[in-house]
Write an enzyme that holds these catalytic residues in place. Sequence first.
Site, mmCIF file in Angstrom:
data_model
loop_
_atom_site.group_PDB
_atom_site.id
_atom_site.type_symbol
_atom_site.label_atom_id
_atom_site.label_comp_id
_atom_site.label_asym_id
_atom_site.label_seq_id
_atom_site.Cartn_x
_atom_site.Cartn_y
_atom_site.Cartn_z
ATOM 1 N N SER A 16 0.839 -1.207 0.000
ATOM 2 C CA SER A 16 0.000 0.000 0.000
ATOM 3 C C SER A 16 0.873 1.257 0.000
ATOM 4 C CB SER A 16 -0.982 0.012 1.177
ATOM 5 O OG SER A 16 -0.297 0.158 2.403
ATOM 6 N N ASN A 17 2.000 1.205 0.705
ATOM 7 C CA ASN A 17 2.913 2.357 0.678
ATOM 8 C C ASN A 17 3.591 2.482 -0.686
ATOM 9 O OD1 ASN A 17 2.981 3.774 3.332
ATOM 10 N ND2 ASN A 17 3.353 1.689 4.064
ATOM 11 N N ASN A 109 13.273 4.487 4.816
ATOM 12 C CA ASN A 109 12.315 3.464 5.261
ATOM 13 C C ASN A 109 11.164 4.124 5.999
ATOM 14 O OD1 ASN A 109 11.326 0.816 5.888
ATOM 15 N ND2 ASN A 109 12.219 0.990 7.943
ATOM 16 N N HIS A 111 8.688 3.118 9.173
ATOM 17 C CA HIS A 111 8.517 2.135 10.246
ATOM 18 C C HIS A 111 7.244 2.490 11.024
ATOM 19 C CE1 HIS A 111 9.500 -0.755 13.312
ATOM 20 N NE2 HIS A 111 9.125 0.157 14.192
HETATM 21 C C1 GRF Z 1 3.876 -0.749 6.917
HETATM 22 O O1 GRF Z 1 3.207 -0.740 8.152
HETATM 23 C C2 GRF Z 1 5.269 -0.190 7.049
HETATM 24 O O2 GRF Z 1 5.378 0.831 7.999
HETATM 25 C C3 GRF Z 1 6.047 -1.402 7.515
HETATM 26 O O3 GRF Z 1 5.483 -2.480 6.802
HETATM 27 C C4 GRF Z 1 4.139 -2.173 6.440
HETATM 28 C C5 GRF Z 1 4.027 -2.321 4.961
HETATM 29 O O4 GRF Z 1 2.707 -2.184 4.504
HETATM 30 N N1 GRF Z 1 7.464 -1.235 7.330
HETATM 31 P P1 GRF Z 1 2.420 -2.088 2.934
HETATM 32 O O5 GRF Z 1 3.020 -3.334 2.304
HETATM 33 O O6 GRF Z 1 3.060 -0.839 2.429
HETATM 34 O O7 GRF Z 1 0.933 -2.061 2.809
#
Ligand code: GRF
Length: 195
Positions: A16-17, A109, A111
Amino acid sequence: MQKKARFAIFASGSGSNAEAIIKWAKESTLAEVVCVICNKRGAKVHERARNHQIESLYLPKTSLMTKTEYENGLLLKLKERGVDWVCLAGYMIILSPHFLTHFPKRVINIHPSLLPFFPGKDGYGDAFRARVEKSGCTIHFVDEGIDTGTIIAQKEIPLYPEDTLEQFKERGLAIENAFYPEVLEQLFAKNNEDT
Ligand code: GRF
């Protein structure tokens, strides 16, 4: 006009990110996403990237490879594509100093906690179980430690007493997805001013 920063996104899961960054970069004058690299074959991030016409590479770390061999494979793909920045977005492999020396202060990154609290694999779960009133997310440069690099920006995420862990995570991810691109835009705007 400044050259756009050329990004790769490393992910291992849903993405999603990664998708939020891809959407932002499409509109941004500052950066472009060159490719997604993922170590899991069936991860949803592949589909998300391809839906936006972004190349998505499956590069697993097999048990036959040393970490250096695996990272050399990553470095080669990045070099071939002229990548100069790496964004980690749910990427579950720790990068070693061998990799990081090729991208000094150029690996970022997100987190899911307010670092230095709750580093490690399960930021949401650890904050939830500690029953904190608020947690958050942190965008930071990656160094050789685990979630120890210089902090770029942080955003609070409330944790309500009636929340389930799923509700808390869902709220958090929505905040992350908005925050990550916002911070990248500011970071690259500032880098352009400074150069
Ligand atoms: C997110 O909560 C990010 O902060 C962590 O892993 C998760 C990844 O989620 N490092 P997505 O794959 O981006 O939905």
